[in-house]
Design a protein around this motif. Structure first.
Motif, PDB file in Angstrom:
ATOM      1  N   ILE A   7       0.825  -0.969   0.127  1.00  0.00           N
ATOM      2  CA  ILE A   7       0.066  -0.161  -0.039  1.00  0.00           C
ATOM      3  C   ILE A   7       1.302   1.204   0.443  1.00  0.00           C
ATOM      4  O   ILE A   7       0.445   2.699  -0.495  1.00  0.00           O
ATOM      5  N   TYR A   8       2.498   1.089   0.431  1.00  0.00           N
ATOM      6  CA  TYR A   8       2.555   2.472   0.706  1.00  0.00           C
ATOM      7  C   TYR A   8       3.161   2.723  -1.138  1.00  0.00           C
ATOM      8  O   TYR A   8       4.316   1.953  -1.553  1.00  0.00           O
ATOM      9  N   ASN A   9       2.775   3.926  -1.472  1.00  0.00           N
ATOM     10  CA  ASN A   9       4.249   4.413  -2.700  1.00  0.00           C
ATOM     11  C   ASN A   9       5.368   4.906  -2.604  1.00  0.00           C
ATOM     12  O   ASN A   9       5.781   5.159  -1.569  1.00  0.00           O
ATOM     13  N   ILE A  10       5.975   5.072  -4.077  1.00  0.00           N
ATOM     14  CA  ILE A  10       7.834   5.360  -3.847  1.00  0.00           C
ATOM     15  C   ILE A  10       8.362   6.020  -2.789  1.00  0.00           C
ATOM     16  O   ILE A  10       8.546   6.548  -2.370  1.00  0.00           O
ATOM     17  N   GLY A  11       7.220   7.213  -3.581  1.00  0.00           N
ATOM     18  CA  GLY A  11       7.331   8.464  -2.160  1.00  0.00           C
ATOM     19  C   GLY A  11       7.851   8.464  -0.835  1.00  0.00           C
ATOM     20  O   GLY A  11       8.296   9.243   0.206  1.00  0.00           O
ATOM     21  N   VAL A  12       6.410   7.392  -0.702  1.00  0.00           N
ATOM     22  CA  VAL A  12       6.476   7.368   0.801  1.00  0.00           C
ATOM     23  C   VAL A  12       7.145   6.365   1.614  1.00  0.00           C
ATOM     24  O   VAL A  12       8.248   6.469   2.534  1.00  0.00           O
ATOM     25  N   PRO A  20      16.458   8.253  -1.273  1.00  0.00           N
ATOM     26  CA  PRO A  20      15.798   8.522  -2.561  1.00  0.00           C
ATOM     27  C   PRO A  20      15.336   7.772  -3.529  1.00  0.00           C
ATOM     28  O   PRO A  20      15.306   6.625  -3.457  1.00  0.00           O
ATOM     29  N   ALA A  21      13.919   7.910  -3.930  1.00  0.00           N
ATOM     30  CA  ALA A  21      13.275   7.328  -4.824  1.00  0.00           C
ATOM     31  C   ALA A  21      14.097   7.056  -6.411  1.00  0.00           C
ATOM     32  O   ALA A  21      13.767   6.026  -6.810  1.00  0.00           O
ATOM     33  N   ALA A  22      14.579   8.151  -6.453  1.00  0.00           N
ATOM     34  CA  ALA A  22      15.509   7.370  -8.099  1.00  0.00           C
ATOM     35  C   ALA A  22      16.986   6.006  -7.708  1.00  0.00           C
ATOM     36  O   ALA A  22      16.558   5.144  -8.770  1.00  0.00           O
ATOM     37  N   THR A  23      16.670   5.812  -6.222  1.00  0.00           N
ATOM     38  CA  THR A  23      18.046   5.206  -6.009  1.00  0.00           C
ATOM     39  C   THR A  23      17.036   4.241  -5.705  1.00  0.00           C
ATOM     40  O   THR A  23      17.889   2.629  -5.819  1.00  0.00           O
ATOM     41  N   ARG A  30      18.627  -2.764 -10.916  1.00  0.00           N
ATOM     42  CA  ARG A  30      20.124  -3.377 -11.284  1.00  0.00           C
ATOM     43  C   ARG A  30      20.165  -4.693 -10.632  1.00  0.00           C
ATOM     44  O   ARG A  30      20.941  -5.461 -10.266  1.00  0.00           O
ATOM     45  N   TYR A  31      19.340  -4.696  -9.088  1.00  0.00           N
ATOM     46  CA  TYR A  31      19.705  -5.539  -8.616  1.00  0.00           C
ATOM     47  C   TYR A  31      18.209  -6.855  -8.119  1.00  0.00           C
ATOM     48  O   TYR A  31      17.955  -7.217  -7.707  1.00  0.00           O
ATOM     49  N   ALA A  32      16.671  -6.036  -8.926  1.00  0.00           N
ATOM     50  CA  ALA A  32      16.217  -6.727  -8.631  1.00  0.00           C
ATOM     51  C   ALA A  32      15.358  -6.490  -7.476  1.00  0.00           C
ATOM     52  O   ALA A  32      14.678  -7.311  -6.648  1.00  0.00           O
ATOM     53  N   PHE A  33      15.713  -6.324  -6.210  1.00  0.00           N
ATOM     54  CA  PHE A  33      15.505  -5.234  -5.113  1.00  0.00           C
ATOM     55  C   PHE A  33      15.408  -3.823  -5.040  1.00  0.00           C
ATOM     56  O   PHE A  33      16.712  -3.004  -5.340  1.00  0.00           O
ATOM     57  N   PRO A  34      14.271  -3.664  -3.917  1.00  0.00           N
ATOM     58  CA  PRO A  34      13.045  -4.474  -3.842  1.00  0.00           C
ATOM     59  C   PRO A  34      12.297  -4.690  -4.341  1.00  0.00           C
ATOM     60  O   PRO A  34      12.575  -3.888  -5.896  1.00  0.00           O
ATOM     61  N   VAL A  35      11.351  -5.301  -3.984  1.00  0.00           N
ATOM     62  CA  VAL A  35      10.657  -6.326  -4.759  1.00  0.00           C
ATOM     63  C   VAL A  35       9.060  -5.287  -4.221  1.00  0.00           C
ATOM     64  O   VAL A  35       8.494  -5.014  -3.265  1.00  0.00           O
ATOM     65  N   CYS A  36       8.659  -5.306  -5.338  1.00  0.00           N
ATOM     66  CA  CYS A  36       7.631  -4.256  -5.496  1.00  0.00           C
ATOM     67  C   CYS A  36       5.762  -4.673  -6.205  1.00  0.00           C
ATOM     68  O   CYS A  36       6.899  -5.489  -7.495  1.00  0.00           O
ATOM     69  N   THR A  39       0.354  -0.717  -9.454  1.00  0.00           N
ATOM     70  CA  THR A  39      -0.961  -0.350  -9.397  1.00  0.00           C
ATOM     71  C   THR A  39      -1.639  -0.416 -10.502  1.00  0.00           C
ATOM     72  O   THR A  39      -0.634  -0.498 -11.665  1.00  0.00           O
ATOM     73  N   GLU A  40      -2.718  -0.130 -11.214  1.00  0.00           N
ATOM     74  CA  GLU A  40      -3.367  -1.019 -12.277  1.00  0.00           C
ATOM     75  C   GLU A  40      -3.011   0.913 -13.484  1.00  0.00           C
ATOM     76  O   GLU A  40      -2.570   0.250 -14.569  1.00  0.00           O
ATOM     77  N   GLY A  41      -2.439   1.867 -13.000  1.00  0.00           N
ATOM     78  CA  GLY A  41      -1.404   3.174 -13.302  1.00  0.00           C
ATOM     79  C   GLY A  41      -0.096   2.660 -12.991  1.00  0.00           C
ATOM     80  O   GLY A  41       0.254   3.445 -14.080  1.00  0.00           O
ATOM     81  N   GLY A  42      -0.127   1.380 -12.869  1.00  0.00           N
ATOM     82  CA  GLY A  42       1.805   1.183 -13.416  1.00  0.00           C
ATOM     83  C   GLY A  42       2.792   2.007 -12.308  1.00  0.00           C
ATOM     84  O   GLY A  42       3.940   2.160 -12.422  1.00  0.00           O
ATOM     85  N   HIS A  43       2.217   2.443 -11.022  1.00  0.00           N
ATOM     86  CA  HIS A  43       3.046   2.763  -9.935  1.00  0.00           C
ATOM     87  C   HIS A  43       3.494   2.054  -8.957  1.00  0.00           C
ATOM     88  O   HIS A  43       2.501   1.079  -8.954  1.00  0.00           O
ATOM     89  N   ARG A  44       4.556   2.127  -8.399  1.00  0.00           N
ATOM     90  CA  ARG A  44       5.086   1.010  -7.271  1.00  0.00           C
ATOM     91  C   ARG A  44       4.475   1.072  -6.109  1.00  0.00           C
ATOM     92  O   ARG A  44       4.858   1.899  -5.592  1.00  0.00           O
TER      93      ARG A  44
END
Length: 255
Positions: A7-12, A20-23, A30-36, A39-44
């Motif tokens: 339920i937590y978006n990348i900004g949160v 940072p979100a960019a990191t 690069r590492y397939a981490f973190p796993v996310c 949403t239907e809109g494609g947001h992590r």
């Protein structure tokens, strides 16, 4: 609500972890981490467990471990857990933050320490190299110095004192470990712009393992180190001190 629902978006997540979100996006690519999840809109979106895992990894990277190594350590913890996953929310104790160790990883490091000592006593330096490759991928240099090299030097030294380890074997093993410490005394983050800390063994003193460990740990904390070596005449130490005006002088006299 499901206990570990995404339920937590990348900004949160960025605010909760200090990453940072960019990191986070770069690590995922690069590492397939973190796993996310998406949403239907494609947001992590992320679960609370994944946030705890990110916090654990951040503790490791803040202590000096490379991100690739931290993620490998994370995977090792998962494999060691009986359920295949670790409750990372329970690992953020003050001791773990200070030492960079968890109960599971500390136990595994003890196993590796015994394996390293046994192979050094058998003169199997190639196996020792392999063990060091593994611990370097899982632990910080501080952990390795304190919990791997220190106990190994001590164990081999005690074996020599009891007559259980031959002098040649003790010298071979000690020299192998000393070389690792010497490298860490000269390689690390940029040092403070201050005079060095002078380290030396007193006249007739040849036990330098503890002093080398101290020097390597100092260097890890950005202190410049001037290591003079074994059995240094006091007059030579005095002359060096007059020339360099060091921040501190540490001498060892065990015998």
């Amino acid at each position: 609500m499901v206990q570990d629902e995404a339920i937590y978006n990348i900004g949160v997540v960025a605010r909760m972890t200090g990453i940072p979100a960019a990191t986070l996006r770069i690590w995922e690519r690069r590492y397939a981490f973190p796993v996310c999840a998406r949403t239907e809109g494609g947001h992590r979106i992320y679960t609370r467990t994944e946030i705890d895992r990110l916090r654990w990894v951040k503790v490791k990277t803040d202590s000096g471990m490379q991100i690739r190594q931290a993620i490998r350590a994370l995977e090792t913890l998962d494999m060691q857990s009986e359920l295949g996953a670790t409750d990372f929310s329970t690992l953020n104790t003050l001791q773990e933050l200070d030492m960079g160790l968890t109960p599971a990883s500390e136990s595994y490091l003890q196993i590796l320490q015994k394996r390293l000592q046994a192979n050094l006593l058998r003169h199997k330096l190639d196996v020792a190299d392999t063990i060091f490759d593994e611990v370097m991928a899982l632990y910080t240099p501080d952990d390795i110095i304190v919990h791997l090299i220190g106990p190994t030097l001590s164990g081999i030294g005690m074996g020599w004192e009891k007559g259980e380890v031959k002098i040649a074997t003790e010298h071979l093993a000690s020299h192998y470990l000393r070389q690792r410490l010497i490298v860490w005394m000269h390689v690390g983050p940029p040092t403070f712009d201050v005079p060095p800390v002078v380290l030396a063994c007193a006249p007739g003193e040849y036990h330098e393992g503890g002093l080398l460990m101290f020097g390597a740990l100092l260097r890890r904390r950005r202190w410049p180190v001037a290591y003079l070596g074994q059995s240094i005449p006091l007059v030579e130490v005095a002359a060096f001190v007059r020339q360099t005006a060091p921040s501190a002088i540490v001498m060892v006299a065990m015998t």
